[in-house]
Every structure is written in C-alpha cells, then in structure tokens.
Design a protein around this motif. Structure first.
Motif, PDB file in Angstrom:
ATOM      1  N   VAL A  43     -52.166  27.645 -25.963  1.00 24.24           N
ATOM      2  CA  VAL A  43     -50.752  27.486 -26.327  1.00 24.24           C
ATOM      3  C   VAL A  43     -50.123  26.453 -25.396  1.00 24.24           C
ATOM      4  O   VAL A  43     -50.304  26.501 -24.178  1.00 24.24           O
ATOM      5  N   LYS A  44     -49.350  25.532 -25.971  1.00 23.55           N
ATOM      6  CA  LYS A  44     -48.710  24.477 -25.192  1.00 23.55           C
ATOM      7  C   LYS A  44     -47.192  24.619 -25.280  1.00 23.55           C
ATOM      8  O   LYS A  44     -46.642  24.896 -26.347  1.00 23.55           O
ATOM      9  N   LYS A  52     -34.067  25.545 -24.998  1.00 26.67           N
ATOM     10  CA  LYS A  52     -35.056  26.220 -25.832  1.00 26.67           C
ATOM     11  C   LYS A  52     -36.343  25.415 -25.869  1.00 26.67           C
ATOM     12  O   LYS A  52     -36.328  24.217 -26.146  1.00 26.67           O
ATOM     13  N   PRO A  53     -37.480  26.041 -25.588  1.00 24.04           N
ATOM     14  CA  PRO A  53     -38.745  25.301 -25.516  1.00 24.04           C
ATOM     15  C   PRO A  53     -39.302  24.987 -26.899  1.00 24.04           C
ATOM     16  O   PRO A  53     -38.922  25.591 -27.902  1.00 24.04           O
ATOM     17  N   THR A  54     -40.246  24.053 -26.906  1.00 22.84           N
ATOM     18  CA  THR A  54     -41.063  23.795 -28.082  1.00 22.84           C
ATOM     19  C   THR A  54     -42.466  24.322 -27.793  1.00 22.84           C
ATOM     20  O   THR A  54     -43.053  23.993 -26.755  1.00 22.84           O
ATOM     21  N   VAL A  55     -42.998  25.142 -28.692  1.00 21.38           N
ATOM     22  CA  VAL A  55     -44.297  25.767 -28.491  1.00 21.38           C
ATOM     23  C   VAL A  55     -45.247  25.302 -29.590  1.00 21.38           C
ATOM     24  O   VAL A  55     -44.903  25.341 -30.777  1.00 21.38           O
ATOM     25  N   THR A  56     -46.440  24.868 -29.185  1.00 24.99           N
ATOM     26  CA  THR A  56     -47.476  24.425 -30.114  1.00 24.99           C
ATOM     27  C   THR A  56     -48.673  25.363 -29.991  1.00 24.99           C
ATOM     28  O   THR A  56     -49.149  25.629 -28.879  1.00 24.99           O
ATOM     29  N   LYS A  97     -50.929  31.907 -38.691  1.00 16.33           N
ATOM     30  CA  LYS A  97     -50.429  31.335 -39.960  1.00 16.33           C
ATOM     31  C   LYS A  97     -49.143  30.572 -39.674  1.00 16.33           C
ATOM     32  O   LYS A  97     -49.165  29.412 -39.316  1.00 16.33           O
ATOM     33  N   GLY A  98     -48.012  31.251 -39.828  1.00 16.10           N
ATOM     34  CA  GLY A  98     -46.747  30.575 -39.570  1.00 16.10           C
ATOM     35  C   GLY A  98     -46.365  30.547 -38.101  1.00 16.10           C
ATOM     36  O   GLY A  98     -45.588  29.697 -37.670  1.00 16.10           O
ATOM     37  N   ASN A  99     -46.893  31.507 -37.326  1.00 17.65           N
ATOM     38  CA  ASN A  99     -46.558  31.610 -35.897  1.00 17.65           C
ATOM     39  C   ASN A  99     -45.042  31.538 -35.695  1.00 17.65           C
ATOM     40  O   ASN A  99     -44.532  30.757 -34.879  1.00 17.65           O
ATOM     41  N   VAL A 161     -41.938  32.812 -23.883  1.00 19.02           N
ATOM     42  CA  VAL A 161     -41.594  31.780 -22.914  1.00 19.02           C
ATOM     43  C   VAL A 161     -40.353  32.282 -22.187  1.00 19.02           C
ATOM     44  O   VAL A 161     -39.314  32.527 -22.808  1.00 19.02           O
ATOM     45  N   LEU A 162     -40.479  32.465 -20.872  1.00 26.34           N
ATOM     46  CA  LEU A 162     -39.438  33.114 -20.079  1.00 26.34           C
ATOM     47  C   LEU A 162     -38.956  32.174 -18.981  1.00 26.34           C
ATOM     48  O   LEU A 162     -39.741  31.756 -18.129  1.00 26.34           O
TER      49      LEU A 162
END
Length: 314
Positions: A43-44, A52-56, A97-99, A161-162
């Motif tokens: 996970v990135k 707010k983060p972006t998660v890949t 799937k959609g995560n 993500v905290l």
C-alpha cells in the motif's frame, strides 16, 4: 461491536472493530499476531500530513497479515502508551475490488481522539509508539489482528492512515473551579477542597423530583462534554431519602472511564454539556435510572443521587 466507521465519532470502537468479525471477540492485545513493517503489503500513501491522503493499493488479493509503516515520523513529542491522541484518520476497505474509502475526519473537519491502550489491536499499539506528534502512520488491519468466532464471516482488511495532531492533557485529579453555592433541596454536598472526595448526604424527608435535576457545585472551565465522548470521572452514588451508598469511585481509589453513551439515561442527559473540571450533583428519577429493575444494592424504583467530578472527556 459496531462495524468499522459505522459511527466515525466512536474512534476507539472503530479501531477495535477494524479487524473484528463479531461483538464477541477476545481482547485483541492477547490474541493479535506480532505487528510487522515492510511497506504495509504494498500500500502506498502520498500527500502531506495535515491533508487528506491519497492511497494506492497493489493489484490482487488484499493482505491477510496485519502490518504498519511509519510514513512520516513527526518532529513533536513521542507517542507513549496511555496517551490519548488527537488525530485525523482516513479509513479504507481493502477488498481487492473497489477498495472504497469508508470515511475521513478530513471530510468531517473534526479530528478524533483515541487512547493508546491494550484495547487497541497490537499492530496499532506498536505502530503508535514508533511515531511522534505531527507524524503519519499507515496501518493494515487484517483478520489476524483479533480472535474470530468460528461462526463469524471474515471481514474486509482495513487500511488506516493516521495523522497525529497532538495529545489530550492528563485527566484532572478532582474538580477545579469556583464553587457556585447551588444545590438540590434535600441533598447536601460538602466540598473539602483540593483533591479530597466530596461528602454526599441524601437522608431527607423531601420528596424527590420526578424529573432529572442537575446542579453545578463547582464550575469547571474546560470544554463541554458531548454525548459521543468517553469520560473520566470520580463519583459517589446514593439512594434518595436513605443516605444508602451503593457505589463510589473515590473509595476504590481509581476514577471511572466509560463512553457516555453506555451509561444510564440520567447520566447521558445530565452530563452532556457540562464543562470538564466541574462537580455536579444529579437527582435521577427511576425512569432515567434502573426503573422497575432492582440492581445490586439498589431497590427497584429508586431515585438515584450522584455527585460527579468530570475529570476528562475525549
């Protein structure tokens, strides 16, 4: 147990529930596998702390082992066990799937508070102690993070993500502020001052009110309690008219801590809006207490009287 993010405000329950399959799981501290690092299963996380983060997510099936990764270590004080952290959190269902994102305090613009204690899954207990205020932690909570009931279906892996904003100050030892001189007719509260317990007297010939009565004995100056918070309090409880004591945290030598939403209606209604640091006396009629059901040391249809010091709320 509520599912993760069913109520975003109940952060301790969210974090506990993130790996839960049911309400009946064992204490996660005793059943969780050892936390691991190493990129949190691919996970990135990108973006700056404070937004707010972006998660890949990697392709393929979600991780089945819990892990954490320090994304930004932070430069403030170190997080310690027992801290009550103020944080912004963003949570995803990693289903392969959609995560989908389940919620974010950056969207609600309301940071949450969580206690770093043994009620958290082990991966979070360990991860929090590797970070400082101002830092960002990524945590993957899979179904290995708590014990599962045999009949419970596995839940989607959660990704948190905290961002650590800071920590709540320690709870007070006793109410602090100005005495108001207010009281409930027929009830007496003596305030010895300092960190000593107040004395509550409820032996009276006066008839109790059929309504909830709340009077402020010492006016605190802290933030006002909200219904969804967890409180730390000292209290003594007696039965109206008899002066019979049925409970006292003062005598146990340890304040009580509980979500306000989990106690009797008289406490929920009576303490919401009370500033931290206050001492209040409450007369609670049976319909807002235990009603027709007798409790240990409390006869049915009793009017309850409590003197309560509100020491902390988070």
């Amino acid at each position: 147990m509520r599912r993760a993010l069913a109520v975003l405000a109940a952060v301790p329950l969210i974090l506990f529930a993130a790996g839960c399959g049911s309400d009946g799981g064992a204490n996660p501290a005793s059943t969780a596998s050892t936390a691991s690092t190493g990129g949190s299963a691919g996970v990135k996380v990108t973006g700056n702390v404070g937004a707010k983060p972006t998660v890949t997510f990697p392709s393929g099936a979600p991780a089945t082992k819990s892990s954490y990764e320090v994304i930004q270590p932070g430069t403030g004080p170190a997080v310690k066990p027992g801290d009550k952290l103020i944080l912004n959190l963003t949570v995803y269902n990693w289903d392969g799937k959609g995560n989908a994102v389940q919620g974010s305090s950056y969207d609600t613009k309301a940071p949450e508070t969580v206690a770093v204690n043994e009620q958290l899954p082990q991966v979070l207990q360990e991860g929090f102690t590797k970070i400082k205020h101002g830092g960002r932690l990524l945590a993957v909570l899979a179904n290995d993070s708590v014990a599962q009931q045999q009949t419970a279906p596995p839940q989607p892996t959660k990704v948190f993500v905290l961002d650590i904003v800071g920590a709540q100050p320690p709870a007070l030892k006793a109410a602090t502020g100005k005495e108001t001189g207010d009281s409930i007719k027929g009830v007496k509260v003596d305030n010895p001052g300092g960190e000593k317990a107040p004395t509550l007297t409820t032996k009276t010939g006066e008839k109790p009110s059929k309504e909830l009565v709340v009077k402020t004995i010492i006016a605190g100056t802290g933030a006002k309690v909200t219904p969804n918070q967890t409180l730390t309090v000292h209290y003594t409880g007696k039965i109206w008219g008899t002066d019979k004591q049925f409970d006292s945290s003062w005598e146990r030598g340890q304040p009580a801590e509980f979500p306000l939403g989990n106690v009797i209606q008289g406490w929920q209604k009576g303490l919401a809006g009370v500033p931290v640091g206050s001492r209040v006396v409450m007369s609670i009629p049976p319909d807002l207490g235990y009603g027709d059901q007798a409790q240990q040391g409390i006869p049915a249809k009793s009017t309850l009287v409590f003197v309560v010091d509100v020491l902390a709320a988070y």
